[in-house]
Scaffold this motif. Structure first.
Motif, mmCIF file in Angstrom:
data_model
loop_
_atom_site.group_PDB
_atom_site.id
_atom_site.type_symbol
_atom_site.label_atom_id
_atom_site.label_comp_id
_atom_site.label_asym_id
_atom_site.label_seq_id
_atom_site.Cartn_x
_atom_site.Cartn_y
_atom_site.Cartn_z
ATOM 1 N N GLN A 186 0.851 -1.049 0.399
ATOM 2 C CA GLN A 186 -0.059 -0.353 0.252
ATOM 3 C C GLN A 186 1.090 1.356 0.467
ATOM 4 O OE1 GLN A 186 -2.900 1.057 -1.470
ATOM 5 N NE2 GLN A 186 -3.100 -1.039 -0.399
ATOM 6 N N PRO A 187 1.096 1.573 -1.182
ATOM 7 C CA PRO A 187 2.049 3.033 -0.519
ATOM 8 C C PRO A 187 1.554 4.511 0.006
ATOM 9 C CG PRO A 187 1.767 2.369 -3.002
ATOM 10 C CD PRO A 187 0.705 1.244 -2.598
ATOM 11 N N GLY A 188 2.159 4.801 0.285
ATOM 12 C CA GLY A 188 1.738 6.269 0.862
ATOM 13 C C GLY A 188 2.550 6.266 1.832
ATOM 14 N N PRO A 189 1.758 7.247 2.841
ATOM 15 C CA PRO A 189 3.505 7.987 3.503
ATOM 16 C C PRO A 189 4.069 7.117 4.377
ATOM 17 C CG PRO A 189 1.646 9.048 4.038
ATOM 18 C CD PRO A 189 1.011 7.729 2.897
ATOM 19 N N GLN A 190 3.109 5.323 4.301
ATOM 20 C CA GLN A 190 4.439 4.714 5.589
ATOM 21 C C GLN A 190 4.768 3.687 4.610
ATOM 22 O OE1 GLN A 190 0.747 2.783 7.538
ATOM 23 N NE2 GLN A 190 0.607 4.817 8.998
ATOM 24 N N PHE A 191 5.312 3.666 3.573
ATOM 25 C CA PHE A 191 5.095 2.837 2.688
ATOM 26 C C PHE A 191 6.664 2.711 2.459
ATOM 27 C CE2 PHE A 191 6.834 1.958 -1.613
ATOM 28 C CZ PHE A 191 6.392 0.511 -1.680
ATOM 29 N N MET A 192 7.036 3.871 2.648
ATOM 30 C CA MET A 192 8.683 3.707 2.806
ATOM 31 C C MET A 192 9.722 3.496 3.796
ATOM 32 S SD MET A 192 10.147 7.457 0.892
ATOM 33 C CE MET A 192 11.967 6.258 0.211
ATOM 34 N N THR A 193 8.763 3.551 5.066
ATOM 35 C CA THR A 193 9.631 2.449 5.942
ATOM 36 C C THR A 193 9.324 1.423 6.312
ATOM 37 O OG1 THR A 193 7.474 3.806 7.354
ATOM 38 C CG2 THR A 193 9.812 4.994 7.404
ATOM 39 N N GLN A 194 7.904 1.454 6.232
ATOM 40 C CA GLN A 194 7.724 -0.586 5.969
ATOM 41 C C GLN A 194 8.132 -1.390 5.071
ATOM 42 O OE1 GLN A 194 2.866 -0.095 5.820
ATOM 43 N NE2 GLN A 194 2.691 0.271 7.737
ATOM 44 N N ASN A 195 8.425 -0.930 4.038
ATOM 45 C CA ASN A 195 8.694 -1.322 2.462
ATOM 46 C C ASN A 195 10.305 -1.429 2.586
ATOM 47 O OD1 ASN A 195 6.624 -3.706 1.850
ATOM 48 N ND2 ASN A 195 4.977 -1.344 2.441
ATOM 49 N N GLU A 196 11.539 -1.047 3.117
ATOM 50 C CA GLU A 196 12.347 -0.214 2.830
ATOM 51 C C GLU A 196 13.511 -1.184 2.238
ATOM 52 O OE1 GLU A 196 14.293 -0.218 6.669
ATOM 53 O OE2 GLU A 196 14.636 1.447 7.013
ATOM 54 N N GLN A 197 13.275 -2.362 2.146
ATOM 55 C CA GLN A 197 13.843 -3.362 1.523
ATOM 56 C C GLN A 197 13.338 -3.383 0.160
ATOM 57 O OE1 GLN A 197 13.637 -7.129 2.406
ATOM 58 N NE2 GLN A 197 16.237 -7.660 0.981
ATOM 59 N N LEU A 198 12.225 -3.556 -0.265
ATOM 60 C CA LEU A 198 11.976 -3.115 -1.352
ATOM 61 C C LEU A 198 12.105 -1.464 -1.733
ATOM 62 C CD1 LEU A 198 10.216 -4.449 -3.438
ATOM 63 C CD2 LEU A 198 8.033 -3.796 -2.567
ATOM 64 N N VAL A 199 12.527 -0.695 -1.463
ATOM 65 C CA VAL A 199 12.073 0.665 -1.895
ATOM 66 C C VAL A 199 13.337 1.215 -2.679
ATOM 67 C CG1 VAL A 199 12.315 3.251 -1.476
ATOM 68 C CG2 VAL A 199 9.973 1.775 -0.853
ATOM 69 N N TRP A 200 14.414 0.218 -1.738
ATOM 70 C CA TRP A 200 15.862 0.617 -1.455
ATOM 71 C C TRP A 200 16.395 -0.262 -2.984
ATOM 72 C CZ3 TRP A 200 18.074 4.851 -0.318
ATOM 73 C CH2 TRP A 200 17.765 5.835 0.157
ATOM 74 N N ALA A 201 15.959 -1.376 -3.579
ATOM 75 C CA ALA A 201 15.940 -2.409 -4.196
ATOM 76 C C ALA A 201 15.814 -1.728 -5.153
ATOM 77 C CB ALA A 201 15.462 -3.213 -3.822
ATOM 78 N N LEU A 202 13.913 -1.126 -5.745
ATOM 79 C CA LEU A 202 13.492 0.042 -6.305
ATOM 80 C C LEU A 202 14.750 0.962 -6.471
ATOM 81 C CD1 LEU A 202 11.116 -0.419 -8.436
ATOM 82 C CD2 LEU A 202 10.420 1.566 -6.815
#
Lengths: 343, 503
Positions: B337-353
């Protein structure tokens, strides 16, 4: 999701296939007329299992009709309810272009089109005479409820707070929606206004190009209230930057902690539904075969998974039930838009 | 930093690298074809999300997005047929360069500029996404209206030598932009439902640029001797580099913020970058004849804006372009669920992206730079065949956008307009700008006034808007001042200028 073995892999060459196809369709039509329609089909899986069909989608790839249409097609192919679908996106005028094309293909017995509430309205606002009542209804598949959304710091805590303020001065409250006039997010506030005693033409409706820009406007408090399907707002609702005052369906949703309109004493049930139409002039046997195939699709586990994954509510109807529903919706939309001077 | 390294580890795993390569190749291919864009490609590939892990699918989609931004420039430069609306401006100077034998340099500056801009943009994205995200929603319709108006004011720079012809072109463009639904009513659609969504910028650009020129060449084929396009040097010279690097950086500086703004987009910064380069260039006389700055800037701008787009998407879950919207659907099909908490909740995925964006950028450079001289040889095809190819390509693109014969008719009608404009020496750039800006300007104005219920004071109700109006006043004042000065100093030269225009 399970991988279904493809039983068609062993099929003969293309030319051979055509012969087989003709034979089978003749045989199956003969069987159909002989024994009437059996909606429970049998293990062969409907009468379309060897037919190549076309599914027309009235908006862009990735849009709501596209997701619904392609999901249905995939389940039907995987479950061997139809041989193959060629899916094409016919964009333009919120579905009016596709609707015209469907009616132009009168008598084509291999064509289906995914559509929904938005297409009904678009036909009227585009002043087209390709109205949906001229096509043959096959099945209503799913529905999505509309929600009344406000930013976190909005003064409204219940839908009745909002309605009170709205009745007092409709001009002061700016309502945003993700669709053009005639689309679901526009029809909903208009019918809601009518239900609570606000003149629809007084509603200050601002149109946004889909859920993204609407969310932007809500988060920036540029508008007072947003009306839209819930799908695109889940993230913002979860973290509390947007609140849901009410949902528009007959029952509450699992995904939002909000009452229905009827619970709050407002006599309105409104859903944005999607279904499938066929062109006019096709014979009854084909219509019955389509309906049987969609009924079988609806019964599969794969379809239930699709509903779950996409957050769609099941609202399946075929035959006369869908026909009556379509006529009722068509009249209702026409009345709403005519009153607003848009049709 | 560790997170980013972890991200690289994920992005560089063999499988994911393969998906990245697949993504950039697909992206480049669809960027090349007018009519098929990255949004549609990602949408059609959405079903792969059922069978591929989230990282791989998102890495591929990011590759398609960046690749599409890049691929659009190749046909712009070589064939004068922009593949995407964001590379329309590239065609102006890029194709002129190609015709003077500098296609390889144009392609190279586009490739390197895209790489530089994409890389800087990704760094900015990493730095800014957590903090700046919430700010982007504070800009409302009045601010956007002011920004568009500012852009329109800067059009005066590119009207060409004859102001009259320039304005004719601009108003033709604005008129084309009027076609479509407005407030739920069809306007200038002449009863065609196909016109009610307005006319695509790409269809207009392909028709005016490619079709108009093909007709023009065909009309003169017998009279003019066949000019052979010279084969230039395969690589960028030192002066090409020194003329390119500043436009790359300026293009990035324009592109990123516009991408990050919810109503910014990729077309506007390319056009603003072009205008800026034209004004700042030490070789203004080369503009319109193939100035490398006019390719370097806009190409950097469109890639930087692609990176910018991901900022509101990751920080707020807000899609600002069609492609980002479809990528969001992909996120959702993974239950993310992208949104304000997305970056903290899915750190690994975001940084891989984010890491995969660097990878995609590098891959694009590696794949495309060596190909530039190869592509450039395409132009040695004899003219009749070359233009036949261009026509085929242009019609294929227009048709594939909606598989409707209507668009082919539209393409031909606008192609005839393009021919007529060449015949009467009406510049094409103001028309394209009118088509891009007109509808946007109207949309923002009507949204602002809808919200204010018709109160015009809303238009200067936001700080960003006031700044824009001040800048506009300065531009107009400086233009007027310069005009007065030049009239005083050399009244004769301006007279001769006028004479030239009228002959």
């Amino acid at each position: 999701m399970s991988i279904t073995l493809n039983p068609r892999r062993t099929r003969p060459t293309r030319r051979g296939l055509r012969k087989v196809l003709v034979t089978i369709s003749v045989v199956s039509l003969a069987t159909l007329t002989a024994c009437g329609v059996t909606s429970d089909g049998g293990d062969a899986g409907g009468d379309l299992s060897d037919q190549r069909l076309r599914m027309m989608i009235p908006n862009a790839a990735g849009g709501g009709y596209d997701l619904t249409g392609r999901a249905a097609v995939k389940v039907m192919e995987d479950e061997n309810l139809a041989d193959r679908f060629e899916v094409s996106n016919v964009e333009g005028a919120s579905g009016t272009v596709a609707m015209q094309r469907l009616l132009n293909e009168e008598g084509s017995d291999d064509l289906l089109m995914t559509m929904g509430l938005g297409v009904i309205g678009a036909v009227y606002t585009n002043q087209s005479d390709a109205t949906v009542d001229k096509a043959i209804p096959i099945a209503r598949l799913i529905e999505e409820q509309e929600a009344i959304l406000v930013p976190a710091d909005s003064p409204f805590t219940t839908v009745n707070d909002f309605v009170e303020a709205w009745k007092a001065d409709p001009d002061k409250l700016i309502i945003g929606g993700g669709s053009a006039p005639g689309g679901p997010d526009h029809l909903f506030p208009m019918q809601l206004a009518d239900a609570v005693g606000v003149t629809p033409s007084d509603v200050a409706y601002v149109e946004y190009d889909g859920g993204g820009p609407l969310t932007t406007a809500l988060l920036g408090s540029k508008i007072d209230v947003g009306m839209s399907g819930l799908g695109e707002f889940a993230g913002q609702i979860e973290d509390g930057s947007l609140r849901v005052l009410a949902v528009s369906g007959a029952e509450r949703l699992d995904t939002a902690d909000a009452p229905t309109l009827t619970e709050e004493g407002i006599d309105l049930v409104f859903t944005n539904w999607r279904g499938v139409l066929a062109p006019p002039g096709i014979d009854d046997a084909t219509v019955d075969a389509y309906i049987a195939a969609f009924e079988e699709m609806h019964d599969t586990q794969a379809w239930k998974d699709v509903l779950e994954e996409n957050g769609w509510s099941d609202n399946f109807a075929t035959g006369d039930e869908f026909d009556e529903f379509l006529t009722e919706q068509n009249d209702r939309v026409r009345t709403t838009l005519t009153d607003l001077g848009l049709a | 930093m560790d997170l980013l390294l972890d991200g690289f580890a994920t992005a560089l795993s063999p499988t994911n690298l393969l998906f990245a390569v697949l993504g950039v190749l697909l992206g480049t291919a669809v960027g090349v074809l007018p009519g098929i864009g990255p949004a549609m490609t990602v949408a059609l590939l959405l079903p792969v999300t059922y069978s591929v892990p989230a990282e791989s699918a998102l890495i591929m989609f990011a590759g398609i997005y960046y690749g599409g931004m890049y691929g659009g420039s190749t046909t712009s430069i070589l064939l004068n047929t922009p593949g995407e609306s964001s590379s329309v401006i590239t065609a102006l100077e890029g194709n002129k360069m190609a015709k003077t034998g500098r296609a390889a340099q144009a392609l190279a500056t586009a490739a390197i500029g895209s790489f530089v801009a994409g890389t800087i943009g990704t760094v900015l994205l990493i730095l800014l996404a957590p903090t700046v995200g919430p700010l982007v929603v504070t800009l409302g319709a009045p601010s956007y209206f002011a920004i568009m108006l500012l852009a329109l004011v800067s059009v005066t720079v590119v009207l060409g030598s004859s102001k009259l012809r320039g304005f004719i072109a601009l108003f033709l463009g604005l008129a084309i932009g009027l076609v479509g639904m407005s407030s739920g009513q069809p306007r200038m659609t002449f009863g065609f439902a196909e016109l009610s969504d307005g006319i695509e910028i790409v269809v207009v650009a392909v028709a005016i640029f490619a079709l108009g020129e093909a007709l023009w060449v065909a009309a003169h084929l017998r009279r003019t001797p066949l000019e052979i396009i010279p084969v230039g040097r395969p690589w960028m010279s030192r002066s090409d580099w020194s003329r390119s690097w500043k436009p790359w950086l300026r293009g990035t500086a324009l592109g990123f913020p516009f991408g990050a703004l919810p109503a910014g987009g990729a077309e506007l910064p390319t056009f603003l970058s072009y205008v800026t380069e034209r004004r700042l260039s030490k070789h203004p006389e080369e503009f319109g004849k193939g100035a490398i700055e006019g390719v370097a800037g806009p190409e950097a701008a469109n890639n930087a804006s692609a990176a910018g787009t991901l900022l509101p998407m990751l920080a707020l879950g807000l899609p600002t372009t069609a492609t980002a919207a479809v990528i969001l659907v992909a996120f959702e099909s993974y239950g993310l669920q992208p949104g304000p908490q997305f970056m903290t909740q899915n750190e690994q995925l975001v940084w891989a992206l984010l890491a995969s964006l660097f990878v995609a950028n590098t891959l694009l450079l590696v794949l495309n730079l060596p190909l530039a001289p190869v592509w450039a040889k395409l132009l040695r095809i004899p003219r009749p065949y070359l233009y036949a190819g261009i026509l085929f390509f242009a019609t294929l693109g227009a048709y594939s956008a909606s598989t409707s014969p209507f668009d082919l008719g539209l393409l031909l009608v606008l192609g005839v307009l393009g021919f007529a404009m060449r015949r009467f020496a009406i510049p094409v750039l103001p028309l394209i700008i009118g088509v891009i800006l007109g509808p946007r300007l109207e949309e923002e104005l009507s949204e602002a006034l809808d919200i204010s219920r018709g109160d015009y004071s809303t238009l200067w109700g936001e700080p960003a808007a006031i700044i824009c109006y001040l800048v506009m006043t300065l531009i107009v004042a400086s233009l007027v001042a310069a005009r007065i000065r030049s009239l005083r100093r050399a009244p004769r030269t301006s007279d001769t200028e006028k004479d030239e225009v009228h002959t």
